[in-house]
Write an enzyme that holds these catalytic residues in place. Sequence first.
Site, mmCIF file in Angstrom:
data_model
loop_
_atom_site.group_PDB
_atom_site.id
_atom_site.type_symbol
_atom_site.label_atom_id
_atom_site.label_comp_id
_atom_site.label_asym_id
_atom_site.label_seq_id
_atom_site.Cartn_x
_atom_site.Cartn_y
_atom_site.Cartn_z
ATOM 1 N N VAL A 54 16.153 4.413 31.879
ATOM 2 C CA VAL A 54 16.467 5.669 30.838
ATOM 3 C C VAL A 54 17.476 5.560 29.532
ATOM 4 O O VAL A 54 17.839 5.908 28.516
ATOM 5 C CB VAL A 54 15.956 6.296 30.888
ATOM 6 C CG1 VAL A 54 15.940 7.926 30.128
ATOM 7 C CG2 VAL A 54 14.369 6.521 31.439
ATOM 8 N N GLU A 55 18.757 5.925 30.795
ATOM 9 C CA GLU A 55 19.964 6.640 30.028
ATOM 10 C C GLU A 55 20.766 5.484 29.331
ATOM 11 O O GLU A 55 21.590 5.276 28.517
ATOM 12 C CB GLU A 55 20.915 6.993 30.890
ATOM 13 C CG GLU A 55 20.274 7.917 31.565
ATOM 14 C CD GLU A 55 20.404 9.331 31.128
ATOM 15 O OE1 GLU A 55 21.207 8.875 30.401
ATOM 16 O OE2 GLU A 55 19.700 10.299 31.160
#
Length: 161
Positions: A54-55
Amino acid sequence: PYTTLFRSVYSHIERYAERSGLTEDERHALARCIVHEARRQRLDPALVLALMHVESRFDAFAVSNRDAMGLMQILPSTGEWLAPQVGVTWYGPQTLFDPFANVRIGVAYLRQLSDRYDGDLATTLAAYNWGPGAIDRFIARGRPLPQEYAELVLAAYRPRS
């Protein structure tokens, strides 16, 4: 066992090999680092992988619009504060582009937040994204916590059985 876990983590990282900016040897070492640090901090490596997905989508050189850096998108101020606690030599913000330093710092930060919020994963993830000060203010004011980020990480999270 360790080998099965390593293979699973490595396989996940390999899906993003072109995007990672890392050599094959570095990706192997990164998988070992993720497994080692997650175990050391009593976290599921699959959670660390979901957060990285996600990051940064596994881009070791990613920089956010808020200047968070590297695989786990660590702010330089957080990195500088945590680096000595986890035995990482701080050479300035560029330290966060070292994938191994980034993982050591990011996984330790995730553990600290988990401890701070009594293992509540949704709150821990919200704090990882918003910062613990902001989340503490939400809690103090009785406001609902932001959920979008936690939902994204949890959707990518496949706990080991």
